[in-house]
Design a protein around this motif. Sequence first.
Motif, PDB file in Angstrom:
ATOM      1  N   GLN A 192       0.822  -1.208   0.000  1.00  0.00           N
ATOM      2  CA  GLN A 192       0.000   0.000   0.000  1.00  0.00           C
ATOM      3  C   GLN A 192       0.860   1.263   0.000  1.00  0.00           C
ATOM      4  O   GLN A 192       0.593   2.210  -0.755  1.00  0.00           O
ATOM      5  CB  GLN A 192      -0.928  -0.005   1.222  1.00  0.00           C
ATOM      6  N   ARG A 193       1.901   1.277   0.825  1.00  0.00           N
ATOM      7  CA  ARG A 193       2.745   2.470   0.879  1.00  0.00           C
ATOM      8  C   ARG A 193       3.563   2.627  -0.395  1.00  0.00           C
ATOM      9  O   ARG A 193       3.828   3.755  -0.842  1.00  0.00           O
ATOM     10  CB  ARG A 193       3.660   2.398   2.103  1.00  0.00           C
ATOM     11  N   GLN A 248       1.190   4.108  -2.880  1.00  0.00           N
ATOM     12  CA  GLN A 248       0.927   5.493  -2.499  1.00  0.00           C
ATOM     13  C   GLN A 248       2.079   6.395  -2.920  1.00  0.00           C
ATOM     14  O   GLN A 248       1.865   7.543  -3.323  1.00  0.00           O
ATOM     15  CB  GLN A 248       0.701   5.591  -0.989  1.00  0.00           C
ATOM     16  N   LEU A 259      -2.013   1.435   7.748  1.00  0.00           N
ATOM     17  CA  LEU A 259      -2.973   2.392   7.205  1.00  0.00           C
ATOM     18  C   LEU A 259      -3.972   2.814   8.282  1.00  0.00           C
ATOM     19  O   LEU A 259      -4.247   2.072   9.229  1.00  0.00           O
ATOM     20  CB  LEU A 259      -3.732   1.779   6.022  1.00  0.00           C
ATOM     21  N   GLU A 293      -6.681   8.624   6.734  1.00  0.00           N
ATOM     22  CA  GLU A 293      -5.972   8.883   5.482  1.00  0.00           C
ATOM     23  C   GLU A 293      -6.839   8.651   4.250  1.00  0.00           C
ATOM     24  O   GLU A 293      -6.447   9.008   3.140  1.00  0.00           O
ATOM     25  CB  GLU A 293      -4.752   7.967   5.374  1.00  0.00           C
ATOM     26  N   SER A 294      -7.998   8.050   4.444  1.00  0.00           N
ATOM     27  CA  SER A 294      -8.796   7.616   3.290  1.00  0.00           C
ATOM     28  C   SER A 294      -9.641   8.730   2.683  1.00  0.00           C
ATOM     29  O   SER A 294     -10.233   8.550   1.622  1.00  0.00           O
ATOM     30  CB  SER A 294      -9.711   6.456   3.699  1.00  0.00           C
ATOM     31  N   ARG A 308      -3.244   7.202  -4.211  1.00  0.00           N
ATOM     32  CA  ARG A 308      -3.867   6.885  -2.926  1.00  0.00           C
ATOM     33  C   ARG A 308      -5.084   5.993  -3.114  1.00  0.00           C
ATOM     34  O   ARG A 308      -5.316   5.076  -2.334  1.00  0.00           O
ATOM     35  CB  ARG A 308      -4.267   8.168  -2.190  1.00  0.00           C
ATOM     36  N   PHE A 336      -5.155   2.315  -1.347  1.00  0.00           N
ATOM     37  CA  PHE A 336      -6.098   2.033  -0.265  1.00  0.00           C
ATOM     38  C   PHE A 336      -7.274   1.182  -0.721  1.00  0.00           C
ATOM     39  O   PHE A 336      -8.223   0.972   0.043  1.00  0.00           O
ATOM     40  CB  PHE A 336      -6.620   3.338   0.327  1.00  0.00           C
TER      41      PHE A 336
END
Length: 391
Positions: free
Chosen positions: A177-178, A181, A262, A266-267, A282, A286
């Motif tokens: 995920q990171r 991102q 996460l 942040e969503s 993003r 996510f």
Amino acid sequence: MEKVLPKCSARPFTHSTRPVISNRAARTIAKSAAIAHNESAGRKQRVVFLGTPEVAAGVLQDLLSASQRPDATFEVSLVVSQPGKPKGRGNRAVAIPSPVEALARDSGLLRPDQIVCPARAREEDFLQRLEALRPDLAVTAAYGNMLPQRFLDIPLYGTLNVHPSLLPRYRGAAPVQRALQDGVTETGVSVAYTVLACDAGPVLAQEKVCVDPDVTAPELLQSLFAEGSRLLLDRLPDVFAGRGQQMAVPQDESQVLHAAKLSREESVLDFSSAPAAVLHNRVRAFAGWPGTSATFLMQDEASGATEAVDVKIVKTRAPGGGGGGGGAAAVASAVSGVEVSFSGDAMLVPCAGGTVLEVLQVQPPTKKSMAAKDFRNGLRGKRLLLPSTSL
């Protein structure tokens, strides 16, 4: 169907400048490996597998399939997963087994007592069970539970972890995920020895893959763990021959990048705070959990009355990806004001820096996920605007 990602050109591991193992320690490891080999002669190597989610179940399936081959030198002797999560309310709540536990039970290859789900890996009963089993190797894949040193001391050949990143990059809870991102163009998977420090052990095998600009985290996770399974199976002969620890390459601590867990906070997307490319990254990072959402204003064209509505942004397209946009005229129209426009298969949302995010799939409140063009058809005489804070 599994999405196969293109492999990038290989590169050697980065060596640390610090000595990792002394000659005396190397002799000790070799001696221990020889003893282990003599003890295991005449029987298959005992492997303990630890994992929890769907991607880990894929690794377990590959191990189980390989263990059933006529020439297999190992067996899966124990499967460990996190306890199932309760579903339902009150007295009707039922624990739903994790994908790994469910696969282990449905495989028909393991007895019920060979599947355990301790709340923590440091539980005394669990550790005593493991010590009595005397496994040759432990394999982890997205287990989600910290392993104490007492656990790590039990397997004769150590514990190997399948980690979906190019260690030492993206150590931690959310490596894929990171990475998405951050907009990386390449990532990979590592098979590394587990030590007490998070994802810090020597790397036994590593494979790079190129990252498609529209791939989502669930898709990339599945592909990376599938590749990780292949790497693991390729290296098992070396591990069982006692060569694994000596072949593994230490990580360069100067290159460490952590991948924090996460959070729901942040969503929420703020279109005024970042350009379209950042927001697209993003959304795909996510995807699955926690997802992404944004607040819009829905304005009645007749009365001018407006109401705020939170819409989940399910899928977007990389800027410049093409495939249905309305061209320069449509983009210019979207950027010129606060109104969200539609063109082709996309909802065009103005973003920072004069950029436009192409949204392909959304989920309005109380409704199922739908294509952007279907969402447009449901507006029925209403316009979609950005809140004033997004200008």
